[in-house]
Design a protein around this motif. Structure first.
Motif, PDB file in Angstrom:
ATOM      1  N   ASN A   5       0.843  -1.184   0.000  1.00  0.00           N
ATOM      2  CA  ASN A   5       0.000   0.000   0.000  1.00  0.00           C
ATOM      3  C   ASN A   5       0.891   1.251   0.000  1.00  0.00           C
ATOM      4  N   SER A   6       0.959   1.945  -1.131  1.00  0.00           N
ATOM      5  CA  SER A   6       1.842   3.109  -1.231  1.00  0.00           C
ATOM      6  C   SER A   6       1.365   4.267  -0.365  1.00  0.00           C
ATOM      7  N   HIS A   7       0.057   4.386  -0.170  1.00  0.00           N
ATOM      8  CA  HIS A   7      -0.473   5.436   0.702  1.00  0.00           C
ATOM      9  C   HIS A   7      -0.014   5.202   2.141  1.00  0.00           C
ATOM     10  N   LEU A   8      -0.078   3.957   2.599  1.00  0.00           N
ATOM     11  CA  LEU A   8       0.395   3.598   3.936  1.00  0.00           C
ATOM     12  C   LEU A   8       1.897   3.846   4.042  1.00  0.00           C
ATOM     13  N   ASN A   9       2.645   3.449   3.031  1.00  0.00           N
ATOM     14  CA  ASN A   9       4.094   3.654   3.050  1.00  0.00           C
ATOM     15  C   ASN A   9       4.443   5.129   3.214  1.00  0.00           C
ATOM     16  N   PHE A  10       3.727   5.995   2.489  1.00  0.00           N
ATOM     17  CA  PHE A  10       3.979   7.429   2.596  1.00  0.00           C
ATOM     18  C   PHE A  10       3.680   7.927   4.009  1.00  0.00           C
ATOM     19  N   GLN A  11       2.555   7.512   4.575  1.00  0.00           N
ATOM     20  CA  GLN A  11       2.198   7.949   5.920  1.00  0.00           C
ATOM     21  C   GLN A  11       3.191   7.437   6.964  1.00  0.00           C
ATOM     22  N   LEU A  12       3.651   6.208   6.808  1.00  0.00           N
ATOM     23  CA  LEU A  12       4.649   5.675   7.722  1.00  0.00           C
ATOM     24  C   LEU A  12       5.971   6.432   7.601  1.00  0.00           C
ATOM     25  N   LYS A  13       6.358   6.771   6.372  1.00  0.00           N
ATOM     26  CA  LYS A  13       7.591   7.542   6.176  1.00  0.00           C
ATOM     27  C   LYS A  13       7.499   8.896   6.861  1.00  0.00           C
ATOM     28  N   VAL A  14       6.388   9.584   6.680  1.00  0.00           N
ATOM     29  CA  VAL A  14       6.202  10.892   7.310  1.00  0.00           C
ATOM     30  C   VAL A  14       6.238  10.758   8.827  1.00  0.00           C
ATOM     31  N   TRP A  15       5.546   9.754   9.336  1.00  0.00           N
ATOM     32  CA  TRP A  15       5.504   9.530  10.783  1.00  0.00           C
ATOM     33  C   TRP A  15       6.905   9.256  11.335  1.00  0.00           C
ATOM     34  N   PRO A 109      -0.737   8.627  15.932  1.00  0.00           N
ATOM     35  CA  PRO A 109      -0.673   7.858  14.678  1.00  0.00           C
ATOM     36  C   PRO A 109      -0.761   6.350  14.899  1.00  0.00           C
ATOM     37  N   LEU A 110      -0.229   5.891  16.019  1.00  0.00           N
ATOM     38  CA  LEU A 110      -0.314   4.468  16.320  1.00  0.00           C
ATOM     39  C   LEU A 110      -1.768   4.029  16.457  1.00  0.00           C
ATOM     40  N   ILE A 111      -2.552   4.815  17.156  1.00  0.00           N
ATOM     41  CA  ILE A 111      -3.982   4.516  17.285  1.00  0.00           C
ATOM     42  C   ILE A 111      -4.664   4.581  15.920  1.00  0.00           C
ATOM     43  N   PHE A 112      -4.306   5.587  15.125  1.00  0.00           N
ATOM     44  CA  PHE A 112      -4.887   5.722  13.785  1.00  0.00           C
ATOM     45  C   PHE A 112      -4.548   4.513  12.921  1.00  0.00           C
ATOM     46  N   PHE A 114      -3.697   1.538  13.845  1.00  0.00           N
ATOM     47  CA  PHE A 114      -4.379   0.357  14.368  1.00  0.00           C
ATOM     48  C   PHE A 114      -5.857   0.385  13.976  1.00  0.00           C
ATOM     49  N   HIS A 115      -6.481   1.542  14.092  1.00  0.00           N
ATOM     50  CA  HIS A 115      -7.892   1.683  13.732  1.00  0.00           C
ATOM     51  C   HIS A 115      -8.122   1.365  12.249  1.00  0.00           C
ATOM     52  N   GLN A 116      -7.169   1.738  11.417  1.00  0.00           N
ATOM     53  CA  GLN A 116      -7.268   1.450   9.984  1.00  0.00           C
ATOM     54  C   GLN A 116      -6.901  -0.003   9.666  1.00  0.00           C
ATOM     55  N   LYS A 117      -6.529  -0.751  10.696  1.00  0.00           N
ATOM     56  CA  LYS A 117      -6.110  -2.155  10.574  1.00  0.00           C
ATOM     57  C   LYS A 117      -4.831  -2.302   9.757  1.00  0.00           C
ATOM     58  N   TRP A 118      -3.987  -1.260   9.818  1.00  0.00           N
ATOM     59  CA  TRP A 118      -2.690  -1.319   9.154  1.00  0.00           C
ATOM     60  C   TRP A 118      -1.638  -1.894  10.093  1.00  0.00           C
ATOM     61  N   ILE A 119      -1.921  -1.844  11.379  1.00  0.00           N
ATOM     62  CA  ILE A 119      -1.076  -2.484  12.378  1.00  0.00           C
ATOM     63  C   ILE A 119      -1.957  -3.514  13.074  1.00  0.00           C
ATOM     64  N   VAL A 120      -1.513  -4.752  13.062  1.00  0.00           N
ATOM     65  CA  VAL A 120      -2.346  -5.822  13.580  1.00  0.00           C
ATOM     66  C   VAL A 120      -1.941  -6.200  15.006  1.00  0.00           C
ATOM     67  N   ASP A 121      -0.664  -6.433  15.244  1.00  0.00           N
ATOM     68  CA  ASP A 121      -0.201  -6.893  16.553  1.00  0.00           C
ATOM     69  C   ASP A 121       0.200  -5.688  17.394  1.00  0.00           C
ATOM     70  N   LEU A 122      -0.739  -5.199  18.166  1.00  0.00           N
ATOM     71  CA  LEU A 122      -0.509  -3.995  18.952  1.00  0.00           C
ATOM     72  C   LEU A 122       0.045  -4.293  20.346  1.00  0.00           C
ATOM     73  N   LYS A 123      -0.014  -5.541  20.765  1.00  0.00           N
ATOM     74  CA  LYS A 123       0.410  -5.877  22.126  1.00  0.00           C
ATOM     75  C   LYS A 123       1.879  -5.514  22.372  1.00  0.00           C
TER      76      LYS A 123
END
Length: 148
Positions: A5-15, A109-112, A114-123
């Motif tokens: 997902n290039s949109h996710l990659n961009f957001q992760l890079k910015v973060w 951003p971590l909550i965001f 996770f909410h978008q289900k882009w991060i699965v293992d939050l523990k």
């Protein structure tokens, strides 16, 4: 980079780049806080109300009187005036605000994600977050107690 997902990659890079800049900045501010002996100028840890600086002269005097109770004042800064105290107070206050900003920059951003289900293992992420939060609090308290 991280996913298809290039949109996710961009957001992760910015973060992550934002976090890198903030970490570099807090290292610099922390170093200057240390060099100016400002690190213990705020003797209480007010997590939620501490972001508001003293706004009245009486509040400044209250903070200064609290500072006078720690050994750093009696052993090193016993000649310090209220105006000199304000200088070291602002360094420490800025350092704490930057720490709060970094915490929010990690958490929101971590909550965001996770909410978008882009991060699965939050523990594991939560465990690391709380360990780092506890360690920051522990070292702040230890720094004050070390002088008592």
């Amino acid at each position: 980079m991280y996913s298809q997902n290039s949109h996710l990659n961009f957001q992760l890079k910015v973060w992550l780049l934002t976090l890198i800049v903030l970490v570099i900045l807090i290292i610099l501010v922390g170093g200057l806080t240390r060099l100016t002996d400002s690190g213990l100028s705020i003797t209480t840890w007010e997590l939620f109300v501490g972001f508001i600086p003293p706004l009245t002269n009486n509040k400044w005097i209250d903070y200064f009187n609290l500072y006078k109770t720690i050994p750093e004042f009696s052993e090193q800064n016993f000649n310090m005036s209220l105006n000199e105290f304000k200088v070291i107070f602002w360094w420490e206050w800025g350092h704490r605000q930057l720490g709060r900003l970094i915490g929010l920059t990690v958490l929101l951003p971590l909550i965001f994600f996770f909410h978008q289900k882009w991060i699965v293992d939050l523990k594991k992420i939560w465990i690391n977050f709380f360990i780092s939060l506890f360690s920051r609090f522990y070292w702040m308290v230890y720094g004050i107690q070390r002088f008592n």
